[in-house]
Scaffold this motif. Structure first.
Motif, mmCIF file in Angstrom:
data_model
loop_
_atom_site.group_PDB
_atom_site.id
_atom_site.type_symbol
_atom_site.label_atom_id
_atom_site.label_comp_id
_atom_site.label_asym_id
_atom_site.label_seq_id
_atom_site.Cartn_x
_atom_site.Cartn_y
_atom_site.Cartn_z
ATOM 1 N N PRO A 27 -32.781 68.796 82.739
ATOM 2 C CA PRO A 27 -32.096 68.738 84.371
ATOM 3 C C PRO A 27 -31.714 68.034 83.608
ATOM 4 O O PRO A 27 -31.102 67.135 83.509
ATOM 5 N N VAL A 28 -29.512 68.790 83.667
ATOM 6 C CA VAL A 28 -28.789 67.789 83.396
ATOM 7 C C VAL A 28 -27.543 67.722 84.652
ATOM 8 O O VAL A 28 -27.741 69.437 84.689
ATOM 9 N N HIS A 29 -26.799 67.572 84.785
ATOM 10 C CA HIS A 29 -26.333 67.107 85.817
ATOM 11 C C HIS A 29 -24.681 66.599 85.223
ATOM 12 O O HIS A 29 -24.902 65.361 84.560
ATOM 13 N N ARG A 30 -23.285 66.598 86.014
ATOM 14 C CA ARG A 30 -22.241 66.088 85.796
ATOM 15 C C ARG A 30 -21.700 64.899 87.277
ATOM 16 O O ARG A 30 -21.967 64.820 88.458
ATOM 17 N N THR A 31 -21.641 64.006 86.036
ATOM 18 C CA THR A 31 -21.157 63.077 87.007
ATOM 19 C C THR A 31 -19.756 62.460 87.832
ATOM 20 O O THR A 31 -18.976 63.443 87.169
ATOM 21 N N PRO A 32 -19.423 61.920 88.697
ATOM 22 C CA PRO A 32 -18.407 62.316 89.256
ATOM 23 C C PRO A 32 -17.406 62.003 87.810
ATOM 24 O O PRO A 32 -15.917 62.139 88.464
ATOM 25 N N GLU A 33 -17.410 61.280 87.294
ATOM 26 C CA GLU A 33 -16.764 61.021 86.228
ATOM 27 C C GLU A 33 -16.147 61.792 85.235
ATOM 28 O O GLU A 33 -15.338 61.761 84.699
ATOM 29 N N GLY A 34 -16.991 62.797 85.273
ATOM 30 C CA GLY A 34 -17.333 63.890 84.255
ATOM 31 C C GLY A 34 -17.767 64.070 83.089
ATOM 32 O O GLY A 34 -17.259 65.243 82.756
ATOM 33 N N THR A 35 -18.726 63.043 82.954
ATOM 34 C CA THR A 35 -19.390 63.255 81.866
ATOM 35 C C THR A 35 -20.816 63.713 82.604
ATOM 36 O O THR A 35 -21.154 63.681 83.473
ATOM 37 N N TYR A 36 -21.826 63.912 80.927
ATOM 38 C CA TYR A 36 -23.039 64.863 81.537
ATOM 39 C C TYR A 36 -24.418 63.589 81.805
ATOM 40 O O TYR A 36 -24.248 62.694 80.466
ATOM 41 N N ARG A 37 -25.542 63.565 82.248
ATOM 42 C CA ARG A 37 -26.384 63.063 81.918
ATOM 43 C C ARG A 37 -27.457 63.772 82.092
ATOM 44 O O ARG A 37 -27.784 64.216 82.807
#
Length: 106
Positions: A27-37
Motif C-alpha cells: 500500500p502506497v499513498h500520495r500525501t496532500p504535499e505530493g510525496t508518496y508514503r
C-alpha cells in the motif's frame, strides 16, 4: 504487559520506490504535499515480522499490529531500542527503504 504504540512513521519514498513497492503489493499513498508514503506495517511484514513475534527478550510485535511493540517481562529500554534499530536495519537491507521510529516522549 506495556504497549508502546505505533513505533514507525510510514516512510516517504521516491516515485521510483513507490512504483516498485506497488508492483510488489505494498500500500502506497500520495500525501496532500505530493510525496508518496509506503505502509510501514507492510514493509515490516515483508521482512518476516508478524503480530506476536518476539524481536528481543521481552519485546514483541503486538498481537494485533506488527508496527506496534509491546514490552513484557524481561524487557529493558536497551532491548526496546535494539528491537527498533534491528527492525529498521532489516527493512533497509531487504527493501532499500529506511523506516523512521516515531519520537518517544517521557
Amino acid at each position: 504487559m506495556l504497549v508502546a504504540g505505533s513505533c514507525f512513521f510510514n516512510p516517504v519514498v521516491t516515485d521510483h520506490e513507490a512504483e516498485r513497492l506497488r508492483m510488489a503489493g505494498a500500500p502506497v499513498h500520495r500525501t496532500p504535499e505530493g510525496t508518496y508514503r509506503a505502509s510501514a506495517g507492510w514493509l515490516l511484514e515483508l521482512c518476516g515480522y508478524a503480530p506476536g513475534r518476539e524481536i528481543t527478550p521481552g519485546v514483541r510485535c503486538s498481537s494485533r499490529r506488527t508496527l506496534t511493540l509491546t514490552a513484557g517481562p524481561g524487557a529493558t529500554a536497551k532491548e526496546f531500542q535494539y528491537a527498533l534499530t534491528s527492525m529498521v536495519a532489516n527493512v533497509r537491507a531487504r527493501t532499500g527503504v529506511t523506516l523512521t521510529p516515531e519520537p518517544v516522549c517521557p
